[in-house]
Design an enzyme around this catalytic site. Structure first.
Site: not given
Ligand SMILES: Cc1ncc(COP(=O)(O)O)c(C=O)c1O
Length: 406
Positions: A228, A263-264, A331, A360
């Protein structure tokens, strides 16, 4: 031309665009920051695979001694493929299927972070059926508000994640089936959080629960604080340092427990860029659009969360800056990479670099509009290496069952 500009231009020419470029040395530095901050505290850093599941990256992380946080059977398979260890991997997520639970049990997962009573019942049933020990922690929802985008806040009662502290207490204290071992407790209050206070408050609340449980004979080992920690996507944003964040968690850590951190973003976001090429520039109404060859299928965050990523030309042209809208070729009106950016003049075939795209980014990318996903390159020790080739239309059609026209 500076070294960086020359390198980015060379990479774009060599591998084509859109192209994800990751600085593995910076990721290692960030990982070491976590480790150093944890110091002598018994701990395991479990990199969140959802942020970036590139196999070469997972392999490096495993080599550096990282554990992993997975949220699906597919992510667990990737960890194992990359040489990661199941006994250093935690399994989170609200919707684990029976097959995923069985696969994780067989692999010998370190900890199931269980998110509901029904999931705990299913885990007990599967562990008994397979006669395999299931170490579990309940993911508790500490009901803490954190300032972040509503789609990435998770720690309030209204969110689908975890169970309340009261229900967790009840579930830990109920008679325990033979194959089920209460081994930990976990929480994760959201992502891109830029202040320490919500982390500290959540950790203190969860620590209080572990103390009550210990008094009643349930001594848990793993204190899983989730991930986070935010990063500075915009100028002026000042996230806490990794050291301060881990320090706050260590302060709250109940004596004798082992600290797990997942952790990311703070590990990989700033180490990744998305290189893209300008296809067209057009004026429409009062706006000037710069149409890039990367779209929201490559980088969804701006469309999904209104997320901001710095975007700059790799080699800025001379001339007056003006406000432009940077969009992709998809589109969808929402296919925007950057709104109202004041940039030097741009022309077709210029390269642009989209910053902080390592988390991400690729992992949220898709084949929408039948677009092959981008290639990925790793920079390590001054060398560039292709770590995922660009997809082809045959990759996209590989799972289709209709006969291709001869
Ligand atoms: C359970 C869990 N752990 C860890 C993470 C990683 O979070 P971050 O990328 O913000 O560090 C997430 C992200 O949503 C998560 O849901």
């Amino acid at each position: 031309m500076s070294g960086e500009k020359a390198q980015l231009t060379a990479l774009a020419r060599r591998f084509g665009t859109p192209l994800y470029v990751y600085d593995f040395d910076l990721i290692r530095h960030n990982f070491e920051q976590y480790r150093r901050a944890a110091g002598t505290t018994d701990h395991l850093i479990c990199a969140a695979v959802k942020a970036n599941g590139n196999l070469a990256l997972l392999r490096r992380l495993a080599q550096w001694g990282s554990g992993f946080d997975v949220v699906s059977g597919g992510e667990l398979e990737r960890v194992l493929m990359a040489g990661g260890r199941a006994d250093r991997t935690v399994f989170s997520g609200v919707g684990k299927t029976r097959d995923e639970i069985d696969a994780a049990l067989r692999a010998g997962i370190l900890l199931f972070n269980v998110e509901s009573e029904a999931e705990l019942d299913l885990l007990a049933e599967r562990a008994a059926r397979l006669r395999l020990a299931a170490r579990f922690g309940l993911r508790v929802n500490p009901d803490i508000a954190a300032v972040t985008h509503p789609h990435i806040a998770t720690g309030l009662r209204q969110h689908k994640f975890g169970v309340t502290l009261a229900l967790a207490q009840k579930l830990y204290l109920r008679p325990r089936p033979r194959w089920l071992e209460p081994a930990g407790i976990s929480f994760h209050i959201g992502s891109q959080i830029l202040s320490l206070a919500p982390f500290a408050r959540a950790a203190a609340r969860v620590a209080q629960l572990t103390a009550r449980l210990a008094e009643r004979g349930v001594a848990l080992r793993y204190f899983d604080a989730g991930g986070g920690l935010g990063i500075a996507y915009r100028p002026g944003q000042r996230p806490p340092t990794i050291a301060a964040y881990v320090g706050a968690l260590r302060t709250a850590l109940p004596p004798g427990m082992s600290l797990l951190i997942e952790p990311g973003r703070s590990l990989v976001a700033a180490a990744g860029s998305l290189l893209t090429r300008v296809l067209y520039v057009k004026d429409s109404g009062r706006k000037r659009f710069v149409i890039a060859d990367a779209g929201s299928n490559d980088l969804l965050r701006p469309s999904l969360y209104d997320a901001y990523h710095d975007i700059q030309p790799v080699i800025p042209r001379r001339g007056a800056r003006r406000v432009v809208e940077i969009v992709g070729p998809i589109c969808e009106t929402g296919d925007v990479l950057g709104r109202e950016r004041r940039l030097p003049p741009l022309a077709a075939d210029d390269y642009m670099v989209i910053a902080d795209a390592g988390a991400y980014g690729f992992s949220l990318s898709s084949n929408y509009n039948a677009r092959p996903r981008a290639a990925e390159v790793a920079l390590e020790g001054g060398r560039a290496r292709l770590v995922r080739r660009r997809e082809t239309s045959s990759d996209l059609a590989a799972a289709d069952l209709a006969e291709p026209k001869k």
